[in-house]
Enzyme design. Sequence first.
Site, PDB file in Angstrom:
ATOM      1  N   HIS A 195      16.257  -8.240 -12.853  1.00 46.94           N
ATOM      2  CA  HIS A 195      17.640  -8.409 -12.381  1.00 46.94           C
ATOM      3  C   HIS A 195      18.576  -8.590 -13.579  1.00 46.94           C
ATOM      4  O   HIS A 195      18.136  -8.869 -14.684  1.00 46.94           O
ATOM      5  CB  HIS A 195      17.764  -9.628 -11.461  1.00 46.94           C
ATOM      6  CG  HIS A 195      17.294  -9.377 -10.056  1.00 46.94           C
ATOM      7  ND1 HIS A 195      15.989  -9.540  -9.683  1.00 46.94           N
ATOM      8  CD2 HIS A 195      17.962  -8.955  -8.953  1.00 46.94           C
ATOM      9  CE1 HIS A 195      15.858  -9.232  -8.397  1.00 46.94           C
ATOM     10  NE2 HIS A 195      17.032  -8.870  -7.926  1.00 46.94           N
ATOM     11  N   LYS A 215      21.809 -13.646 -13.010  1.00 48.28           N
ATOM     12  CA  LYS A 215      21.043 -14.219 -11.894  1.00 48.28           C
ATOM     13  C   LYS A 215      20.518 -15.598 -12.294  1.00 48.28           C
ATOM     14  O   LYS A 215      19.968 -15.768 -13.374  1.00 48.28           O
ATOM     15  CB  LYS A 215      19.897 -13.281 -11.497  1.00 48.28           C
ATOM     16  CG  LYS A 215      19.161 -13.773 -10.256  1.00 48.28           C
ATOM     17  CD  LYS A 215      18.374 -12.662  -9.591  1.00 48.28           C
ATOM     18  CE  LYS A 215      17.573 -13.181  -8.409  1.00 48.28           C
ATOM     19  NZ  LYS A 215      18.435 -13.696  -7.331  1.00 48.28           N
TER      20      LYS A 215
HETATM   21  P1  NAD Z   1      28.293 -14.667  -7.724  1.00 45.12           P
HETATM   22  O1  NAD Z   1      28.106 -15.859  -8.595  1.00 45.12           O
HETATM   23  O2  NAD Z   1      28.934 -13.446  -8.288  1.00 45.12           O
HETATM   24  O3  NAD Z   1      29.103 -15.065  -6.414  1.00 45.12           O
HETATM   25  C1  NAD Z   1      28.925 -16.267  -5.717  1.00 45.12           C
HETATM   26  C2  NAD Z   1      30.300 -16.684  -5.247  1.00 45.12           C
HETATM   27  O4  NAD Z   1      30.153 -17.813  -4.391  1.00 45.12           O
HETATM   28  C3  NAD Z   1      31.208 -17.124  -6.421  1.00 45.12           C
HETATM   29  O5  NAD Z   1      32.441 -16.415  -6.332  1.00 45.12           O
HETATM   30  C4  NAD Z   1      31.384 -18.606  -6.183  1.00 45.12           C
HETATM   31  O6  NAD Z   1      32.656 -19.075  -6.603  1.00 45.12           O
HETATM   32  C5  NAD Z   1      31.222 -18.667  -4.676  1.00 45.12           C
HETATM   33  N1  NAD Z   1      30.989 -20.035  -4.190  1.00 45.12           N
HETATM   34  C6  NAD Z   1      30.213 -20.991  -4.749  1.00 45.12           C
HETATM   35  N2  NAD Z   1      30.321 -22.128  -4.058  1.00 45.12           N
HETATM   36  C7  NAD Z   1      31.158 -21.875  -3.025  1.00 45.12           C
HETATM   37  C8  NAD Z   1      31.695 -22.650  -1.960  1.00 45.12           C
HETATM   38  N3  NAD Z   1      31.371 -23.947  -1.825  1.00 45.12           N
HETATM   39  N4  NAD Z   1      32.518 -22.058  -1.072  1.00 45.12           N
HETATM   40  C9  NAD Z   1      32.852 -20.773  -1.201  1.00 45.12           C
HETATM   41  N5  NAD Z   1      32.424 -19.988  -2.215  1.00 45.12           N
HETATM   42  C10 NAD Z   1      31.578 -20.540  -3.119  1.00 45.12           C
HETATM   43  O7  NAD Z   1      26.839 -14.317  -7.161  1.00 45.12           O
HETATM   44  P2  NAD Z   1      26.357 -12.996  -6.404  1.00 45.12           P
HETATM   45  O8  NAD Z   1      25.688 -12.094  -7.370  1.00 45.12           O
HETATM   46  O9  NAD Z   1      27.464 -12.478  -5.548  1.00 45.12           O
HETATM   47  O10 NAD Z   1      25.199 -13.603  -5.509  1.00 45.12           O
HETATM   48  C11 NAD Z   1      25.461 -14.613  -4.559  1.00 45.12           C
HETATM   49  C12 NAD Z   1      24.153 -14.993  -3.875  1.00 45.12           C
HETATM   50  O11 NAD Z   1      23.665 -13.885  -3.101  1.00 45.12           O
HETATM   51  C13 NAD Z   1      23.019 -15.348  -4.828  1.00 45.12           C
HETATM   52  O12 NAD Z   1      22.231 -16.370  -4.232  1.00 45.12           O
HETATM   53  C14 NAD Z   1      22.230 -14.056  -4.924  1.00 45.12           C
HETATM   54  O13 NAD Z   1      20.895 -14.240  -5.324  1.00 45.12           O
HETATM   55  C15 NAD Z   1      22.329 -13.607  -3.491  1.00 45.12           C
HETATM   56  N6  NAD Z   1      22.077 -12.173  -3.257  1.00 45.12           N
HETATM   57  C16 NAD Z   1      21.417 -11.867  -2.107  1.00 45.12           C
HETATM   58  C17 NAD Z   1      21.203 -10.561  -1.768  1.00 45.12           C
HETATM   59  C18 NAD Z   1      20.561 -10.250  -0.448  1.00 45.12           C
HETATM   60  O14 NAD Z   1      20.382  -9.061  -0.113  1.00 45.12           O
HETATM   61  N7  NAD Z   1      20.216 -11.259   0.363  1.00 45.12           N
HETATM   62  C19 NAD Z   1      21.654  -9.527  -2.613  1.00 45.12           C
HETATM   63  C20 NAD Z   1      22.342  -9.869  -3.779  1.00 45.12           C
HETATM   64  C21 NAD Z   1      22.556 -11.202  -4.087  1.00 45.12           C
END
Ligand code: NAD
Length: 265
Positions: free
Chosen positions: A153, A157
Site C-alpha cells: 500500500h 497507510k
Molecule cells: P485519509 O486519512 O485520507 O482520510 C480519513 C479522513 O477521515 C480524514 O480526512 C480525516 O480528517 C477524517 N476524520 C478523522 N476523524 C474524523 C472524525 N472524527 N469525523 C469526521 N472525519 C474524521 O484516509 P483514507 O485513505 O481515505 O482511508 C480512510 C480509512 O478507510 C482507512 O481506515 C483506510 O484503511 C480505509 N480504507 C478502506 C477501504 C475499503 O474498501 N474498506 C478502501 C480504502 C481505504
Amino acid sequence: MIRVAVAGAAGRMGRNLVTACSEADDLELTQALERADSAALGSDAGLLAGVGERGVEIADALDPDAFDVLIDFTHPSATVRHLEFCHRHGKRLVVGTTGCDAGLEGRMRAAGEDIAIVYAANMSVGVNLCLQLLATAAAVLGDSVDIEIVEAHHRHKVDAPSGTALAMGRTIAETLGRDLGQCAVYGREGQTGARARETIGFATIRAGDIVGEHSVIFADEGERIEIVHKASSRMTFARGALRACRWIAAQKPGLYAMRDVLGMR
Ligand code: NAD
C-alpha cells in the site's frame, strides 16, 4: 433517492465517495462530515473532490434528519462515535474504516441488533470475489501447502497488515480449521528456524502511491498457485461502498459483509 452522508469527506476515500455519489442517479450526497479541526470545514464537498459545486458544506456534525445512510471511511476512533450516533438515531451505516479492533467489531455486532450495518475492510467487488476463490483454493489444497500473504500500500497507510490481508488470512484459516491468532506470522527476521507448515505468513510493503495490492501464495514442492488482486484506483472501493449503500437501504437490522451485498453467501 437514497440520501447519503459521507464521514471523512476531505480524506482520500471521502473525496472518491463524493465523486462516486455525483455520478449516481439514485443517490444524493446530503451531508459531508469532517473532524472539528479539519481545514476543510466550510468548503463545498464537491469542489474539494473536483466534481464541481454540490451545495453540501463540509461540517463537523451530522443532522440525523438529513440522511438515510452514513458511509464512514475515517479512523476507528471516529468510527466508534459514528456507530453510536447511527445507533442512537436508527440510521443505516456502511463502514469501510480498517484497523477496527475486536472491541469495536463487538460494538458493531451489538448495534446490528437494532440497525443495518455493512462492514468490510475492502469494498472492492474483485477483492470479495478473491476471498471466495481463496476459500476454494484452501479447501482443495488443504494442509499440504505453505501459505503466504503479501500486501503493498501507499506510504500514508497507518495500519499493517492491511485489513484486507487479515480478512484473506481469516478466510483461509477458517477454511482449514485453524485459528489465525495462533498460526499467523507477521514478518520474519534473524534466526527464524524452518517454516512450520501450519503457519500463515504476512509480509507488508509501504511505498509511494500504491493503491492496494494483495498476493496470496499457496506453495507446494513442484508447483505454486498465486491469487493476486491489484487495485489501481480508489474509485473501485467507492463504487463498492455505494453498492453496499443501495443494498443496506433495504435491509433489516444486522451486521453484514460485502459477501452479503454481492449475494455470495
Ligand atoms: P485519509 O486519512 O485520507 O482520510 C480519513 C479522513 O477521515 C480524514 O480526512 C480525516 O480528517 C477524517 N476524520 C478523522 N476523524 C474524523 C472524525 N472524527 N469525523 C469526521 N472525519 C474524521 O484516509 P483514507 O485513505 O481515505 O482511508 C480512510 C480509512 O478507510 C482507512 O481506515 C483506510 O484503511 C480505509 N480504507 C478502506 C477501504 C475499503 O474498501 N474498506 C478502501 C480504502 C481505504
